[in-house]
Each structure stands twice: as C-alpha cells, then as structure tokens.
Design a protein around this motif. Structure first.
Motif, PDB file in Angstrom:
ATOM      1  N   THR A 150       0.830  -1.197   0.000  1.00  0.00           N
ATOM      2  CA  THR A 150       0.000   0.000   0.000  1.00  0.00           C
ATOM      3  C   THR A 150       0.869   1.253   0.000  1.00  0.00           C
ATOM      4  OG1 THR A 150      -1.647  -1.192   1.307  1.00  0.00           O
ATOM      5  CG2 THR A 150      -1.866   1.203   1.186  1.00  0.00           C
ATOM      6  N   PRO A 151       0.617   2.213  -0.897  1.00  0.00           N
ATOM      7  CA  PRO A 151       1.394   3.456  -0.889  1.00  0.00           C
ATOM      8  C   PRO A 151       1.257   4.179   0.449  1.00  0.00           C
ATOM      9  CG  PRO A 151       0.158   3.248  -2.929  1.00  0.00           C
ATOM     10  CD  PRO A 151      -0.335   2.164  -2.019  1.00  0.00           C
ATOM     11  N   ALA A 152       2.364   4.742   0.911  1.00  0.00           N
ATOM     12  CA  ALA A 152       2.408   5.479   2.175  1.00  0.00           C
ATOM     13  C   ALA A 152       3.172   6.772   1.955  1.00  0.00           C
ATOM     14  CB  ALA A 152       3.057   4.633   3.270  1.00  0.00           C
ATOM     15  N   ALA A 153       3.284   7.569   3.026  1.00  0.00           N
ATOM     16  CA  ALA A 153       3.957   8.864   2.907  1.00  0.00           C
ATOM     17  C   ALA A 153       5.386   8.695   2.414  1.00  0.00           C
ATOM     18  CB  ALA A 153       3.936   9.578   4.257  1.00  0.00           C
ATOM     19  N   ARG A 154       6.068   7.675   2.907  1.00  0.00           N
ATOM     20  CA  ARG A 154       7.435   7.387   2.474  1.00  0.00           C
ATOM     21  C   ARG A 154       7.511   5.967   1.943  1.00  0.00           C
ATOM     22  NH1 ARG A 154      11.280   9.895   7.290  1.00  0.00           N
ATOM     23  NH2 ARG A 154      10.590  12.086   7.109  1.00  0.00           N
ATOM     24  N   GLY A 155       7.248   5.791   0.689  1.00  0.00           N
ATOM     25  CA  GLY A 155       7.306   4.473   0.082  1.00  0.00           C
ATOM     26  C   GLY A 155       6.002   3.710   0.202  1.00  0.00           C
ATOM     27  N   TYR A 156       6.066   2.551   0.865  1.00  0.00           N
ATOM     28  CA  TYR A 156       4.921   1.655   0.929  1.00  0.00           C
ATOM     29  C   TYR A 156       4.857   0.978   2.297  1.00  0.00           C
ATOM     30  CZ  TYR A 156       5.487   2.117  -4.133  1.00  0.00           C
ATOM     31  OH  TYR A 156       5.638   2.617  -5.400  1.00  0.00           O
ATOM     32  N   LEU A 157       3.694   0.356   2.561  1.00  0.00           N
ATOM     33  CA  LEU A 157       3.517  -0.510   3.719  1.00  0.00           C
ATOM     34  C   LEU A 157       3.146  -1.894   3.222  1.00  0.00           C
ATOM     35  CD1 LEU A 157       1.537   1.799   6.191  1.00  0.00           C
ATOM     36  CD2 LEU A 157       3.996   1.269   6.206  1.00  0.00           C
ATOM     37  N   LEU A 158       3.776  -2.911   3.798  1.00  0.00           N
ATOM     38  CA  LEU A 158       3.571  -4.293   3.378  1.00  0.00           C
ATOM     39  C   LEU A 158       2.765  -5.032   4.432  1.00  0.00           C
ATOM     40  CD1 LEU A 158       4.445  -6.387   1.153  1.00  0.00           C
ATOM     41  CD2 LEU A 158       6.355  -6.973   2.680  1.00  0.00           C
ATOM     42  N   ASP A 159       1.682  -5.702   4.004  1.00  0.00           N
ATOM     43  CA  ASP A 159       0.810  -6.426   4.930  1.00  0.00           C
ATOM     44  C   ASP A 159       0.430  -7.785   4.347  1.00  0.00           C
ATOM     45  OD1 ASP A 159      -0.136  -4.432   7.213  1.00  0.00           O
ATOM     46  OD2 ASP A 159      -0.105  -3.282   5.346  1.00  0.00           O
ATOM     47  N   GLY A 160       0.161  -8.739   5.253  1.00  0.00           N
ATOM     48  CA  GLY A 160      -0.326 -10.045   4.827  1.00  0.00           C
ATOM     49  C   GLY A 160       0.468 -11.171   5.453  1.00  0.00           C
ATOM     50  N   HIS A 161       0.213 -12.360   4.948  1.00  0.00           N
ATOM     51  CA  HIS A 161       0.873 -13.561   5.473  1.00  0.00           C
ATOM     52  C   HIS A 161       1.114 -14.516   4.318  1.00  0.00           C
ATOM     53  CE1 HIS A 161       1.179 -17.606   7.251  1.00  0.00           C
ATOM     54  NE2 HIS A 161       1.680 -16.994   8.304  1.00  0.00           N
ATOM     55  N   GLN A 162       2.311 -15.128   4.312  1.00  0.00           N
ATOM     56  CA  GLN A 162       2.635 -16.140   3.323  1.00  0.00           C
ATOM     57  C   GLN A 162       3.497 -17.223   3.957  1.00  0.00           C
ATOM     58  OE1 GLN A 162       4.470 -14.481  -0.203  1.00  0.00           O
ATOM     59  NE2 GLN A 162       2.495 -14.076  -1.166  1.00  0.00           N
ATOM     60  N   ARG A 163       3.517 -18.382   3.298  1.00  0.00           N
ATOM     61  CA  ARG A 163       4.407 -19.477   3.693  1.00  0.00           C
ATOM     62  C   ARG A 163       5.519 -19.592   2.660  1.00  0.00           C
ATOM     63  NH1 ARG A 163      -0.637 -21.706   4.315  1.00  0.00           N
ATOM     64  NH2 ARG A 163      -0.416 -22.776   2.328  1.00  0.00           N
ATOM     65  N   TYR A 164       6.707 -19.892   3.147  1.00  0.00           N
ATOM     66  CA  TYR A 164       7.872 -20.006   2.274  1.00  0.00           C
ATOM     67  C   TYR A 164       8.602 -21.310   2.580  1.00  0.00           C
ATOM     68  CZ  TYR A 164       6.822 -15.046   1.893  1.00  0.00           C
ATOM     69  OH  TYR A 164       6.173 -13.854   1.711  1.00  0.00           O
ATOM     70  N   ASP A 165       9.253 -21.843   1.553  1.00  0.00           N
ATOM     71  CA  ASP A 165       9.894 -23.150   1.683  1.00  0.00           C
ATOM     72  C   ASP A 165      11.254 -23.086   2.357  1.00  0.00           C
ATOM     73  OD1 ASP A 165       7.716 -24.255   0.416  1.00  0.00           O
ATOM     74  OD2 ASP A 165       8.640 -24.219  -1.572  1.00  0.00           O
ATOM     75  N   THR A 166      11.977 -21.998   2.186  1.00  0.00           N
ATOM     76  CA  THR A 166      13.343 -21.971   2.692  1.00  0.00           C
ATOM     77  C   THR A 166      13.721 -20.605   3.253  1.00  0.00           C
ATOM     78  OG1 THR A 166      14.403 -21.238   0.633  1.00  0.00           O
ATOM     79  CG2 THR A 166      14.055 -23.598   0.896  1.00  0.00           C
TER      80      THR A 166
END
Length: 418
Positions: A150-166
């Motif tokens: 999501t765009p923010a005042a300085r860059g972006y904000l990252l939200d959510g959840h994921q699974r990764y293998d390594t």
C-alpha cells in the motif's frame, strides 16, 4: 506502478571477503564446496533428526564465502557464474539436501535484482549484500495470494501472510511477492526481517527438508522503500523483458541441481555398501542379493539402472545450464524465442532430474536391504527431502509446457518454482 530510480550513491565498507585479493577460480569454489559438504556429512543424520533451525549451518556457509559466491568480485563477492553456483548447490545437496536447497534458493533470491531491478539497483544491493554477508530467504512464486503493498507517505507498507519453503527462519533479507492495490500487479519486494512488523510464525510442518528453515511469515505494516520494490513479476505478455524471463529457467535449474545432488548423495552411500561385504554386526550388513554385491548380476543390474538414470538427467541438466549461460551472456539482446527455448530446456532438465531422484531414492535402498530402514543410518532423509520437493513442483506441469511447445510452438508461461 512507477518504480523510483535507485540511489546512485555507493555503499562503502566491506565485512566480507577482501576485494583486493583475487576471487577463487571455479575449480577453487568447487573445492570449497566439497570441503563444506564433507563437513556437513559428518553429522548430517544427527542434525536432520534434531530438526533445529540451521543457524550453525548458515554460519558455515558464511565462513566458507559461499553465500556471496555470485556477487561480482568488484563488489566484494566471489565473482562466480551460475555454472559454478549450480555445481556448489549440487555438491552441498549430496551431503545435506535441506542445506543444499536453502543455498540454492538463497542464490536465486539474491539475484532477483539483476533480473527485475536493473544493473544500477542490482549493484547497490549486491554491494550491501557482500558487506553484510546476508543469507536470503522467502520466495516470489505464485502459489499463494500475494502480500499487499500500500502506498504510504514514504514508500509503501507491506501487509499479509505467506508461507515459504526456505530461509525465513535464518534470513538476513527476504524477497517476497506483493501486489499493488488497484492494478493487482505482482512485484518483487526486498524486506529486512529485523523489522518488528515481520512476524515469524514458526517452522514449516513438512516431513522432509527439515533444515531448510521454511515456514510462515506475517507482515504488519512493514515499511518498504520505493527502491526496495525490485520490479514487476507480471506474467502478461510483454510485461517482462526476455532477460527477466530467464529468471524462471534459472530457478528451475536450481531445482534440478538439488534433485541431482540428493540422488547422487544416496547413490554414494549405496555404492559404498556395494563395494564392501560387512560382518553381521556392522552397519548395512544384510545382503539382499544372493552371493552379495558386487558379483550378483541382479544387484549389478539395479546399480546400472540407477546410474543410467542419474547420468542421463545430469547430461540434460548440463545442456540446459550451457543454454542458460549463453542466454544470460546475451543480456538485453536476448529475444522471446531464445528465452522460450531456454525455458523449455530447463523445464525438461527439471522434469528429468525430478523423476531420476524419485526413482533413485525409492529403489536405491533395496540394494542395502532391511538395515536401510534403521533410523540411525538416516537414509530415509534422501527420499523425504526429494519427495517434499517434488510434491511442491509436480513434473506433470513441466511436461505439459514442454508438449505444448513441441507440438504448437507455444511459449511456456512465466511461472517461478516454489
């Protein structure tokens, strides 16, 4: 979305390899990998059965210099190419499949800026990478819904959840897949996991690759600078340059080398058994073949079939690596048809390596017999590591793409492996 241009200011200071000294030749790096593999093999069974996060193993990789193998020597790295990196992954995977998988994914993720971010941004990131001797984790495949950027005042904000293998349990940097609100465009994002908004949800629940440090990760309003959005991952026609499209076959050949390494590791164990007839109280004492190897014709046939499977898959992988190196050397001069040919060849190599690894890790234990089932020998880890991987990357998907290209000339869709 518009990605801001990279900061041209250089990053000074290096805690890694002395850049004034020449980087080892490819043979030198392969020797380093063999030494590390021998070290890992000593306690591979005990470490795998304990299943602890691989902090010590990553430290061994860092001390060996292998983490920064692909970084140009001028930026503080090993100055090696992908041919050498693949050989290193294969060597390490033969001794410890999970660590080989972790290292291979590290190599791919640490190279994503080259494919998607452009040379200036890649140079800035790789200089900082070499300076900090980072271990990379995460993933940019599309098996799960992307995170939201999501765009923010300085860059972006990252939200959510994921699974990764390594890698997520030990990583110094993460590369993840996110989507831009409104357009839904998928992009690769560089994240510092030390931020308090990055929440590690614990180790992955798999029966194989237990030391690969996979698992779930949550992101709660994690700030991301504009320059840390590496580039688009859109599969739409024309969205990626043919050079960026080479990221997919590059990752597929990591998968192939992992499979070949694990298969060759188990074959090495079985071969040692076949050459020595042991007393009944010694490990691997039971002889399933009348007369005992290596004289028994049935045993020799079984060994021969498995050796052929490994060598055939290895030859195809070597051919695919040659094609990929040639494509990478062409850079932005590469065209779509050349990229497609490389992608198909890499998919064929991955499919062949996957099938060979499944056959070898299933059948090779028959040459040892009932004692192969003893937990203390840990031979089941080869099968478990392989099967965990092949379940994530089914061969049928690659075969369909190869067949469509063979019959119809259809270019494989842009799809990164897990």
């Amino acid at each position: 979305m518009t990605i801001a241009p990279p900061d041209p200011a250089p990053v000074s200071g290096h805690a890694g390899r002395d850049t004034s000294a020449p980087a080892p030749a490819p043979a030198g790096w392969r020797h380093v990998a063999r030494e590390l593999a021998d070290d890992l093999a000593i306690d591979a069974v005990e470490r795998e059965q304990a299943g602890k996060p691989p902090h010590d193993e990553v430290s061994r990789l860092r001390e060996s210099g292998l983490l920064t193998l692909l970084v140009p020597a001028a930026l503080g790295g090993g100055g090696a190419d992908w041919r050498t990196a693949y050989a290193v992954v294969r060597t390490v995977a033969a001794a410890d499949g999970a660590i080989g998988r972790l290292l291979g994914n590290h190599y791919f993720l640490s190279s994503t800026a080259r494919f998607f971010g452009g040379p200036e941004r890649a140079a800035r990131i790789e200089r900082a990478f070499a300076d900090g001797q980072w271990c990379w984790g995460g993933g940019i495949a599309s098996q799960e819904a992307p995170l939201m950027l999501t765009p923010a005042a300085r860059g972006y904000l990252l939200d959510g959840h994921q699974r990764y293998d390594t890698g997520v349990g030990v990583a110094d940097r993460l590369v993840v897949r996110a989507a831009v609100p409104g357009t839904g465009e998928p992009v690769a994002v560089l994240v510092d996991p030390a931020h308090p908004g990055v929440l590690n949800a614990g180790a992955g629940d798999t029966f194989g690759q237990r030391l690969a440090a996979g698992g779930g990760v949550g992101f709660d309003a994690v700030p991301v600078g504009a320059d840390d959005v590496l580039g688009s991952l859109s599969p739409d026609d024309g969205a990626l340059s043919p050079f960026a499209g080479l990221s997919a076959p590059t990752a597929r050949l990591v998968s192939a080398q992992f499979c070949l390494g694990v298969a060759e590791g188990l074959l090495g164990e079985v071969r040692e058994h076949g050459r020595v007839v042991r007393a009944p109280w010694q490990p691997f004492s039971a002889q399933p073949w009348p007369g005992g190897p290596p004289q028994d014709p049935y045993a020799l046939t079984a060994y021969g079939e498995l050796a052929v499977a490994a060598r055939a898959a290895s030859a195809l992988a070597d051919q695919a690596v040659d094609a990929l190196i040639a494509g990478l050397d062409r850079g932005e001069d590469l065209d779509d048809e050349e990229c497609a040919e490389i992608a198909v060849l890499a998919s064929a190599a991955e499919a062949a390596a996957s099938r060979a690894a499944q056959e070898i890790t299933s059948r090779a234990l028959e040459a040892i017999g009932a004692t192969a089932a003893f937990t203390r020998h840990g031979l089941d880890r080869f099968w478990r590591d392989t099967r965990t991987h092949t379940l994530r990357e089914p061969v049928s998907h690659r075969l369909r793409e190869i067949g469509d290209y063979f019959l119809n000339g259809a270019h494989p869709p842009f799809h990164l492996p897990a």
